[in-house]
Design an enzyme around this catalytic site. Structure first.
Site, PDB file in Angstrom:
ATOM      1  N   HIS A   1       0.849  -1.200   0.000  1.00 42.97           N
ATOM      2  CA  HIS A   1       0.000   0.000   0.000  1.00 42.97           C
ATOM      3  C   HIS A   1       0.883   1.248   0.000  1.00 42.97           C
ATOM      4  O   HIS A   1       0.700   2.163  -0.821  1.00 42.97           O
ATOM      5  CB  HIS A   1      -0.906  -0.014   1.232  1.00 42.97           C
ATOM      6  CG  HIS A   1      -1.775   1.195   1.354  1.00 42.97           C
ATOM      7  ND1 HIS A   1      -3.081   1.228   0.919  1.00 42.97           N
ATOM      8  CD2 HIS A   1      -1.522   2.439   1.852  1.00 42.97           C
ATOM      9  CE1 HIS A   1      -3.593   2.423   1.139  1.00 42.97           C
ATOM     10  NE2 HIS A   1      -2.665   3.180   1.714  1.00 42.97           N
ATOM     11  N   GLU A   2       1.850   1.277   0.913  1.00 48.32           N
ATOM     12  CA  GLU A   2       2.740   2.443   0.997  1.00 48.32           C
ATOM     13  C   GLU A   2       3.626   2.547  -0.239  1.00 48.32           C
ATOM     14  O   GLU A   2       3.946   3.653  -0.692  1.00 48.32           O
ATOM     15  CB  GLU A   2       3.604   2.351   2.263  1.00 48.32           C
ATOM     16  CG  GLU A   2       2.815   2.381   3.559  1.00 48.32           C
ATOM     17  CD  GLU A   2       2.005   3.661   3.721  1.00 48.32           C
ATOM     18  OE1 GLU A   2       2.421   4.704   3.208  1.00 48.32           O
ATOM     19  OE2 GLU A   2       0.928   3.595   4.355  1.00 48.32           O
TER      20      GLU A   2
ATOM     21  N   HIS B   1       1.884   4.591  -2.935  1.00 45.98           N
ATOM     22  CA  HIS B   1       2.053   6.033  -2.735  1.00 45.98           C
ATOM     23  C   HIS B   1       3.468   6.462  -3.149  1.00 45.98           C
ATOM     24  O   HIS B   1       3.653   7.470  -3.843  1.00 45.98           O
ATOM     25  CB  HIS B   1       1.841   6.400  -1.269  1.00 45.98           C
ATOM     26  CG  HIS B   1       0.445   6.171  -0.767  1.00 45.98           C
ATOM     27  ND1 HIS B   1      -0.672   6.591  -1.448  1.00 45.98           N
ATOM     28  CD2 HIS B   1      -0.006   5.575   0.373  1.00 45.98           C
ATOM     29  CE1 HIS B   1      -1.753   6.266  -0.755  1.00 45.98           C
ATOM     30  NE2 HIS B   1      -1.376   5.645   0.338  1.00 45.98           N
TER      31      HIS B   1
END
Length: 422
Positions: free
Chosen positions: A26-27, A30
């Site tokens: 998920h990170e 980004h």
């Protein structure tokens, strides 16, 4: 006892791996889109807490940390850089030969630096600060990539506006935010596809016809490929099952006949089949299907499962709100317990639950609650409608309150999960 110990070791590894993969990817979403958008990314970490080892590449410090339950990314200018230095607070600073600030921080972390009181700070547009010194208020330029000491041993850079998240156009900021949930959806699809490749996917080719069943009476044979039902195309086994259930339903309680078209020897044949009802009231026709492990079939089926489970999860959210089914919620402890239970059934069950968790993590983050990705997207939408930015400090305060409420909610859910375990 040794077998129990081994089980719990496996469970601990599975819990750490599932959380670490889902959160870190998920990170990474980004991180990747921020880098591609020209945003400075000072830190990308796998895990939390003290650093075990680190390396620096492309202006980013990569690190692996002691607690491996996830990870985080630090992007420049997510909030105004000047919020670190409130007006009226003391600040320590170091200057270069051109009297530009090259280091800023708390006086306790910089004992040999100059110390003054912040009177004005613009670290978004102009990179300058006005500081009250012993000689009066002086205005200093801040050198790009000046270091901000987060503590005595850790620092991050101050960058110019074009390298800040806030300095990017709306569509790039939205893309950076969306990239995290999108990575979760992709991970879920890949994991579902991997499980399907291992277990196999049912096709619409008949492998076995049960004796004395509607299928045998109608003349269906092993090797027949079902291509249509009631003159509508059939693409997969799940669609076939759903069509049999819906197509044979009637108000009288007796199943309706179905027109099933099969391909046999290159020729289409249509037969009438009247399903029979099981004791549970489910219509069946008495066939088994050929199972395939071909990636050309299993990978699309994995992403089809992603779409199906996304819809089911959204329906679950709706029931949660409309029918107040809060007992269905689980926090980290409840999720860890579910992972532990899946360890009992084997590796591929853990992979499946990892896919489910990744899907839920992506969807949950898109809920328009402050502090979540969905809340940040909501502020971008407001900015788009208004034609001007929301005051970053006000937005930051809203996200802070949202984060605090989420943490309180997480504590309540965790307490409930723990009490249910014991």
């Amino acid at each position: 006892m040794p077998f129990d110990l081994l089980f719990y070791v496996k469970a601990a590894i599975a819990i750490i791996a599932v959380f670490a993969v889902c959160v870190t990817l998920h990170e990474f979403g980004h991180f990747y889109v921020a880098k591609k958008s020209g945003v400075a990314v000072p830190v990308f970490a796998i895990g939390f807490g003290p650093k075990l080892f680190k390396w620096v590449r492309g202006g980013t410090e990569y690190s692996v940390r002691l607690l491996p339950l996830g990870g985080f990314v630090q992007m420049a200018g997510e909030a105004p850089q000047e919020t670190w230095f409130p007006v009226g607070h003391e600040v320590a600073y170091e200057l270069n030969e051109s009297l530009q600030i090259i280091t800023l921080g708390d006086p306790k972390d910089m004992p040999k630096a100059y110390v003054g009181v912040v009177r004005r700070a613009d670290l978004t547009d102009k990179l300058e600060m006005s500081i009250e010194t012993a000689e009066g208020v002086r205005t200093f330029k801040v050198k790009p990539y000046a270091r901000v000491m987060m503590n005595a041993r850790s620092s991050i850079p101050l960058v110019e506006k074009h390298e800040q998240v806030l300095g990017k156009p709306l569509y790039k900021r939205a893309a950076i935010i969306l990239a995290g949930p999108v990575m979760n959806f992709l991970l879920a699809g890949v994991l579902f596809a991997a499980v399907n490749t291992y277990t196999g996917v049912r096709t619409t080719v008949i492998s076995q016809v049960e004796p004395r069943t509607p299928a045998q009476v109608a003349g269906l044979q092993p090797g027949d490929k079902i291509v249509m039902l009631n003159h509508e195309p059939i693409g997969n086994w799940i669609q076939l099952v759903n069509r049999i259930r819906s197509g044979s339903a009637s108000t009288t309680g007796h199943p309706q006949p179905l027109n099933i078209t099969v391909k046999r020897g290159g020729v289409d044949r249509t037969v009438a089949v009247t399903p029979e009802m099981t004791k549970q009231g489910v219509p069946v026709i008495g066939i088994e299907s050929v199972v395939t492990h071909n990636p050309l079939r299993t990978i699309p089926s994995g992403f089809s499962a992603l779409v199906r489970d996304t819809w089911l999860t959204l329906q679950g959210y709706k029931s949660l709100v409309v029918q107040h089914q809060y007992a269905a919620l689980s926090g980290p402890v409840g999720i860890a317990d579910v992972i532990t239970q899946q360890v009992r059934f084997g590796f591929w069950h853990v992979v499946m639950i990892a896919g489910v968790l990744s899907l839920n993590l992506g969807l949950f983050n898109l809920i328009p609650i402050p502090a979540l990705d969905g809340g940040r997207l909501l502020f971008i939408l407001v900015e788009l409608i208004r034609g001007r930015k929301v005051d970053p400090q006000k937005e930051g305060f809203v996200h802070f309150v949202g984060f605090a409420l989420l943490m309180l909610f997480a504590v309540v859910i965790t307490y409930r999960d723990v009490t249910h375990l014991f």
